[in-house]
Structure formats: C-alpha cells, structure tokens
Write an enzyme that holds these catalytic residues in place. Structure first.
Site, PDB file in Angstrom:
ATOM      1  N   ASP A 108       0.668  -1.383   0.119  1.00  0.00           N
ATOM      2  CA  ASP A 108      -0.022  -0.071  -0.042  1.00  0.00           C
ATOM      3  C   ASP A 108       0.839   1.497   0.080  1.00  0.00           C
ATOM      4  OD1 ASP A 108      -2.377   1.320  -0.064  1.00  0.00           O
ATOM      5  OD2 ASP A 108      -2.427   1.357   2.395  1.00  0.00           O
ATOM      6  N   TYR A 116     -11.620  -1.574   8.218  1.00  0.00           N
ATOM      7  CA  TYR A 116     -12.093  -2.414   7.366  1.00  0.00           C
ATOM      8  C   TYR A 116     -12.910  -3.372   7.900  1.00  0.00           C
ATOM      9  CZ  TYR A 116      -7.970  -0.836   5.051  1.00  0.00           C
ATOM     10  OH  TYR A 116      -6.798   0.003   4.281  1.00  0.00           O
ATOM     11  N   ASN A 125      -1.386  -6.248  13.200  1.00  0.00           N
ATOM     12  CA  ASN A 125      -2.145  -5.047  12.572  1.00  0.00           C
ATOM     13  C   ASN A 125      -3.555  -5.374  12.765  1.00  0.00           C
ATOM     14  OD1 ASN A 125       0.535  -4.378  12.136  1.00  0.00           O
ATOM     15  ND2 ASN A 125       0.457  -4.539   9.830  1.00  0.00           N
ATOM     16  N   LYS A 139      -4.612   7.516   6.292  1.00  0.00           N
ATOM     17  CA  LYS A 139      -4.589   7.179   7.815  1.00  0.00           C
ATOM     18  C   LYS A 139      -3.520   8.022   8.556  1.00  0.00           C
ATOM     19  CE  LYS A 139      -6.364   2.735   7.146  1.00  0.00           C
ATOM     20  NZ  LYS A 139      -6.047   2.624   5.477  1.00  0.00           N
ATOM     21  N   GLU A 197      -0.297  -1.808  13.974  1.00  0.00           N
ATOM     22  CA  GLU A 197      -0.760  -0.876  13.285  1.00  0.00           C
ATOM     23  C   GLU A 197      -2.309  -0.870  13.694  1.00  0.00           C
ATOM     24  OE1 GLU A 197      -0.862  -1.350   8.933  1.00  0.00           O
ATOM     25  OE2 GLU A 197       1.405  -1.571   8.991  1.00  0.00           O
ATOM     26  N   TRP A 252      -1.390   3.687  12.698  1.00  0.00           N
ATOM     27  CA  TRP A 252      -0.876   3.877  11.350  1.00  0.00           C
ATOM     28  C   TRP A 252      -1.779   4.836  10.766  1.00  0.00           C
ATOM     29  CZ3 TRP A 252       2.852   1.728   8.508  1.00  0.00           C
ATOM     30  CH2 TRP A 252       2.632   1.854   7.103  1.00  0.00           C
ATOM     31  N   TYR A 274      -7.371  -3.590  11.975  1.00  0.00           N
ATOM     32  CA  TYR A 274      -8.310  -2.495  11.796  1.00  0.00           C
ATOM     33  C   TYR A 274      -9.833  -2.492  12.079  1.00  0.00           C
ATOM     34  CZ  TYR A 274      -4.171  -0.392   9.504  1.00  0.00           C
ATOM     35  OH  TYR A 274      -2.917   0.169   9.458  1.00  0.00           O
ATOM     36  N   ASN A 293       6.232  -7.360   6.998  1.00  0.00           N
ATOM     37  CA  ASN A 293       5.023  -6.888   7.418  1.00  0.00           C
ATOM     38  C   ASN A 293       3.861  -7.673   6.561  1.00  0.00           C
ATOM     39  OD1 ASN A 293       3.469  -4.919   8.449  1.00  0.00           O
ATOM     40  ND2 ASN A 293       2.927  -4.728   6.097  1.00  0.00           N
ATOM     41  N   GLU A 294       2.898  -8.206   7.198  1.00  0.00           N
ATOM     42  CA  GLU A 294       1.605  -8.755   6.643  1.00  0.00           C
ATOM     43  C   GLU A 294       1.950  -9.766   5.701  1.00  0.00           C
ATOM     44  OE1 GLU A 294      -1.144  -5.690   5.640  1.00  0.00           O
ATOM     45  OE2 GLU A 294      -1.848  -5.306   7.806  1.00  0.00           O
TER      46      GLU A 294
HETATM   47  O1  LIG Z   1      -4.748  -0.453   4.796  1.00  0.00           O
HETATM   48  C1  LIG Z   1      -3.648   0.238   5.546  1.00  0.00           C
HETATM   49  O2  LIG Z   1      -3.969   1.447   5.544  1.00  0.00           O
HETATM   50  C2  LIG Z   1      -2.437  -0.341   5.920  1.00  0.00           C
HETATM   51  O3  LIG Z   1      -2.663  -1.600   6.473  1.00  0.00           O
HETATM   52  C3  LIG Z   1      -1.966  -2.694   6.248  1.00  0.00           C
HETATM   53  O4  LIG Z   1      -2.458  -3.189   5.028  1.00  0.00           O
HETATM   54  C4  LIG Z   1      -3.557  -3.696   5.005  1.00  0.00           C
HETATM   55  C5  LIG Z   1      -4.330  -3.810   3.871  1.00  0.00           C
HETATM   56  C6  LIG Z   1      -5.789  -4.117   3.602  1.00  0.00           C
HETATM   57  C7  LIG Z   1      -6.085  -4.421   4.908  1.00  0.00           C
HETATM   58  N1  LIG Z   1      -7.516  -5.027   4.586  1.00  0.00           N
HETATM   59  O5  LIG Z   1      -8.056  -5.004   3.526  1.00  0.00           O
HETATM   60  O6  LIG Z   1      -8.337  -5.523   5.559  1.00  0.00           O
HETATM   61  C8  LIG Z   1      -5.685  -4.727   6.232  1.00  0.00           C
HETATM   62  C9  LIG Z   1      -4.358  -4.285   6.106  1.00  0.00           C
HETATM   63  C10 LIG Z   1      -0.526  -2.214   5.729  1.00  0.00           C
HETATM   64  O7  LIG Z   1       0.580  -2.801   6.594  1.00  0.00           O
HETATM   65  C11 LIG Z   1       0.030  -0.853   5.564  1.00  0.00           C
HETATM   66  O8  LIG Z   1       1.012  -0.819   4.734  1.00  0.00           O
HETATM   67  C12 LIG Z   1      -1.539  -0.302   5.030  1.00  0.00           C
HETATM   68  O9  LIG Z   1      -0.990   1.122   4.426  1.00  0.00           O
END
Ligand SMILES: O=C(O)[C@H]1O[C@@H](Oc2ccc([N+](=O)[O-])cc2)[C@H](O)[C@@H](O)[C@@H]1O
Length: 564
Positions: A149, A444, A438, A540, A476, A521, A440, A382-383
C-alpha cells in the site's frame, strides 16, 4: 560493511546533485537522490531500465588508494559501470551496497553509469499482486499492481559516495553492550573489529570516551572489552552517546555508541531493566516530488513532530530507512523497530531461492544497523501470507537468520493474521519473540462502528495472549481522515472519526498488562497505487503529507503526555 565516513584518514566524494538519465536514447537531467516517478510526469508509471550517468574527478594522489563506491540504496535492480566496465550489481532496494573499484579509477575524469530497473515481481521484491489475487484483498486491481500500500518508486533514492582510504583499513565494527548492568551503572562494552589483510600486524588504538586500549593485531579480528564504572546509560530522557574511535597506523573510524540493554519476558519489554511502553507510529520515507529520495529537512521535521506529540518510537515500515534516521534516533532518544524490505510476501515467495534472498536481506539490514542503540527490534516482514502452510518453514528460517546475527534484540514478524476467524490462523507467529499484529477494527471491519469494533478487538487480543503467552505489540491500527472533513456524529473519513477510533483503541489496549505498545498507522499521509480505497493518498496519517496536524494529533499529544 561499514558505511563510508569522512574523517582525518578517509576522504569521500558525495555524488549527489544533477545526473543525467537516458530514457529511450534521449538524455534528461535527473536529481540524485530521488525517484524518477515524481520528477517527470511521463515517467510516473515507468519501470525502466533507465541509465543514470555522472562523472567524478580523482586527483592523481588519490587514484592509488583503496576506493569503493557506496550506494546507500537504489530501487531496485541495477548494474554499475565504471568507465564502461561493469563493476557491480544489486537486486534489492532500501539497503546499501558497496562496489570495490580499487585500481579501476583513473586519475582525472571517471564516468559512472548505473542502469536501474524497478519492476514488480510476483514472488519477488518489490512484490507484485499475483493474477489470482492475494491475501491482502485491498491491493487486487490496484495500478501499479504493487502488492503493498505505497507507491513503488524507482531510482537512485539515496546518496552515492566514493570513499578513498588506505589499503590497511578497518572493515567492520561490532558493539555489544547487552551484558551491562544498568542498576549498578556498570557498562560492559564488547567491541569486535575486522581489519583488512594489509592491516594485520599493525598497532591499533581503541578509544571509548576517556578510556583507551592499545593492541597489536595478530589476525583480521580484534576483540576487546571495556568495563565502565559509573557509566552513563542511553535512556530516552538522556540519550547519551560515547564516541568509539578505532585507529590504525593510517586509518580511523568513529561510531557514536549508546550503552543500554534490551530484554523481554512473557509480558513486558525492558530498556535498561525498566519496562518501556512503545508510543508511536508506523511511517514511510516519502514526500511529494522527492518520491522516496533521502531528504534531510523532512527527517528533522519528523523527529521534531515525534517529540511534539510525545511519541517515543517508530517502525521503519516497510523497509529500512536512510541511515541518517537512525543517527538522529540515537541522538534524540527515539526507539526504532527496524523492518526488512519484505512487504507483500505471498505463497509465491515460499521457495528456497527466494528464502535465500530474504535471509540475505535480513543479514544486510542487521549488518547495516547493528550498532545503533535506538534500534531495539528487528522485524523480518510486514503482513505476509502467514496463514499458508509453507509460511512456517520460511519464517522460521528468517527468525533464525536474524538470531544468528544478533541475540541481543527481539526478532518479530508483523502479522495481519491470527485473528479469531480460524482461516486466519498464523503458522509462523509462534516462532517470534513478541507478537506483533496489525488490526483495523472500526475501519476495514465494523466499518462506521467504533464501539462494536472495540469489543471485537478486545476478544481478539485476549485470545492472542492466551494462545501465545508473549508480549503483544499492536503495530498498526487507525482510520483514514481527509484533512478538513468534519462530521458529527463522527463518520468514516472525518477527523472526528479518526480521533475517536485512535483514542478509544489506545485506552482499551492500555488496560492489558501484556501489551507493550500501540503504534498508530500512520505518522503522515502517503501516496499509494490507484485503487478505489485510496483518493491518491492513504489518509490514515495523523499528520497530512506536508506534516500539518489533524485533530487526532492533538488528541495523541495529550494522551501521550503522561510520561508512561
Ligand atoms: O491499509 C492500511 O492503511 C495499512 O494496513 C496494512 O495493510 C492492510 C491492507 C488491507 C487490509 N484489509 O483489506 O483488511 C488490512 C491491512 C499495511 O501494513 C499498511 O501498509 C497499509 O497502509
């Protein structure tokens, strides 16, 4: 490998400025360091190969010295030519490499050409989204198709140096203070030095602050230990650095070192024997027009903002940053989680050849950054797609590689997996010293529902601890906020929503005594590939891309002002 240094015995020429770039047979000016994608609109999505060219001039008396070219980083694949002869190549971004050109440099004018290509590769670095999709669904269909990303910038992104030294020279220095006893103010500084064949038999002086040792080298390695009573330790409030100076008859090298210990148990991380809670961010090294080029004013600004907001740490997501970031972190008392350039790893990476490349990248990162007191943790990736069965052996090997290089710091992998849904069970996380995840919730998943997201987060974290019985570091979490968008009740993309989500998540996680840190993040907004989730930037950031505070910045500043 030691980075090039200017001192009484070594000279360097810094080849930064305007080089020329050959694109389809035409030459245009290009800035080094920098990324081509932002200097020319028509090159925004180009991968090359492009040829960078410059000249440098060497006085007669220097041409017989030991001469090496030090590339602080080139993204990504490159071949290096000196006066038309190929002298070196490199295939990973964000890490330095040297090219020994001793005996190949002419007195007078020399031409340096670097052919650079920045192609995304399925199963390689930088990682491309596989045609069949990926574990990070958000990146499928992005353009350019980076399996991560942030924008895949290309070019000579960091300085290029020519270093002239004597043939009898210092090659490397290792410093280990891990056996020091902070409560007794007893500093134990082990120093290991590697010299070139030509230096064997010479007298060496090693000075640490006021202390001094003289030894005669009998082979290429020298090991000495300094015991310092009443040592001044490296603390966040007092990041004291001792100059360590190694001298040979005609070479010298100085490092600023910090005496400190890092340790951890089932619940906590300790700096000098005292628990430390990591408050800070994941960030990026990127900026408008500069792309990922090294830019000193931005570093100063970012450290100033880290201090302003009362943070004590950051992660070099998702690649090692320019070395000067670590120099500043040492000097200013900021802790760093140093991450390898391993983002977007998929099942297509899980093969012996790629594993060997990844191990090598980790060795190179640790080799570069091993002597920085600010670096307290190595992150191997990472991830990654770490719920795939083949991830287990791959990451176990990366863990062991890091540990072979350095037993004094925790080694981690940052996982997006191992959440309550069984399909996300991480097969590799169990090998690492600290559980980094990480999450969200409220973004998400549980979109627009902060409270429900918090409940799910709490369950997730409690289960994680029950399974692993290791400290947990939430590396994150966050929400996009477009600066200037306000809404009550808080809506996704408003500054209010981001501020509320971040504050409530931190307050919840602070209640768990096995959580060792919360990194928001991200530090600042940054450019990404094009996709429907990203209006040009990932929003973000707690700061805008030009480093102005959003509402959440003021909230964090207050939340983090309590000194814990
Ligand atoms: O998404 C973000 O802002 C950040 O989160 C992380 O990447 C994800 C991308 C997609 C999903 N998802 O679709 O659930 C979850 C995490 C990465 O470590 C970071 O590089 C990125 O910028």
């Amino acid at each position: 490998m030691l980075r090039s240094q200017r001192n009484a015995r070594r000279q360097i020429q810094v080849l930064i400025g305007i080089w020329s770039l050959e694109v389809n047979g035409e030459e245009r000016p290009i800035a080094v360091p920098g990324s081509w994608n932002e200097q020319y609109q028509d090159l925004c999505y180009e991968k090359g190969p492009f040829t960078y060219k410059t000249t440098f001039y060497v006085p007669e008396e220097l041409s017989q010295k030991h001469i090496r070219l030090y590339f602080a980083a080139v993204n990504t694949d490159c071949d290096v030519f000196l006066n038309g002869e190929k002298v070196g190549e490199n295939h990973i971004g964000y890490l330095p490499f040297e090219v020994d050109v001793t005996g190949k440099v002419k007195p007078g004018e020399n031409e340096l050409r670097v052919v650079v290509e920045n192609r995304l590769k399925v199963g390689g670095f930088p990682s491309k989204v596989p045609d069949s999709g990926t574990h990070t669904v958000g990146f499928f269909g992005s353009f350019p198709p980076a399996n991560f990303d942030f924008f895949p910038y290309g070019g000579i992104i960091r300085p290029v140096l020519v270093e002239f030294s004597n043939h009898a020279r210092i090659l490397d220095i290792w410093v280990d203070t891990s056996e020091s006893e902070p409560e007794k103010k007893l500093g134990k500084v082990k120093v290991k030095i590697e010299v070139s064949e030509e230096a064997v038999g010479q007298e060496m002086t090693i000075k640490l602050g006021e202390a001094e040792k003289k030894v005669r080298t009998s082979d290429r390695f020298v090991e000495e230990e300094f015991i310092l009573e009443n040592a001044r330790f490296w603390y966040l409030e007092d990041p004291y650095l001792y100059p360590l100076k190694v001298e040979l008859e005609r070479d010298e090298y100085t490092l600023d070192i910090g005496i400190r210990t890092i340790s951890w148990d089932e619940k906590k991380l300790y700096l000098n024997g005292k628990p430390v809670f990591l408050k800070g961010f994941g960030k990026h090294e990127e900026f408008p027009v500069l792309g990922q080029g090294t830019f000193y004013p931005l570093m100063i600004k970012d450290f100033n903002l880290l201090k302003w907001i009362n943070a004590n740490s950051f992660r070099t997501s998702h690649y090692p940053y320019s070395e000067e970031w670590l120099d500043l972190a040492d000097r200013l008392g900021i802790l760093v989680i140093d991450e390898a350039p391993h983002v977007g790893i998929t099942r297509y990476h899980y093969n012996p050849e790629t594993q060997k490349i990844a191990e090598d990248n980790i060795r190179r990162m640790i080799d570069r950054d091993k002597n920085h007191p600010s670096v307290i943790m190595w992150s191997v990736a990472n991830e990654p797609e770490s719920n795939h069965p083949d991830a287990e052996g791959f990451f176990k090997a990366l863990y062991e590689t890091a540990k072979e290089m350095d037993r004094t710091r925790p080694v981690v992998m940052v996982s997006m997996m191992d959440a309550p849904d069984k399909r996300t069970r991480d097969v590799a996380l169990k090998y690492f010293d600290i559980v980094c995840v990480n999450r969200y919730y409220g973004w998400y998943i549980y979109q627009g529902r902060i409270e429900e997201g918090l409940q799910a987060l709490e369950k997730d974290i409690e289960e994680l601890y029950a399974r692993h019985r290791k400290p947990i570091f939430v590396t994150e979490f966050g929400a996009d906020a477009i600066a200037g968008i306000h809404y009550d009740p808080p809506q996704m993309f408003s500054e209010e929503y981001q501020a509320e989500l971040v504050e409530k998540t931190i307050r919840l996680l602070l209640k768990k005594d096995y959580i060792i840190g919360t990194h928001v993040w991200a530090f600042a907004d940054f450019k990404t590939p094009q996709n429907v989730r990203r209006p040009i930037l990932n929003h973000k950031g707690v700061f805008t891309r030009d480093r102005q505070p959003k509402l959440v910045a003021h909230v964090l500043r207050r939340l983090w002002s309590d000194g814990d």
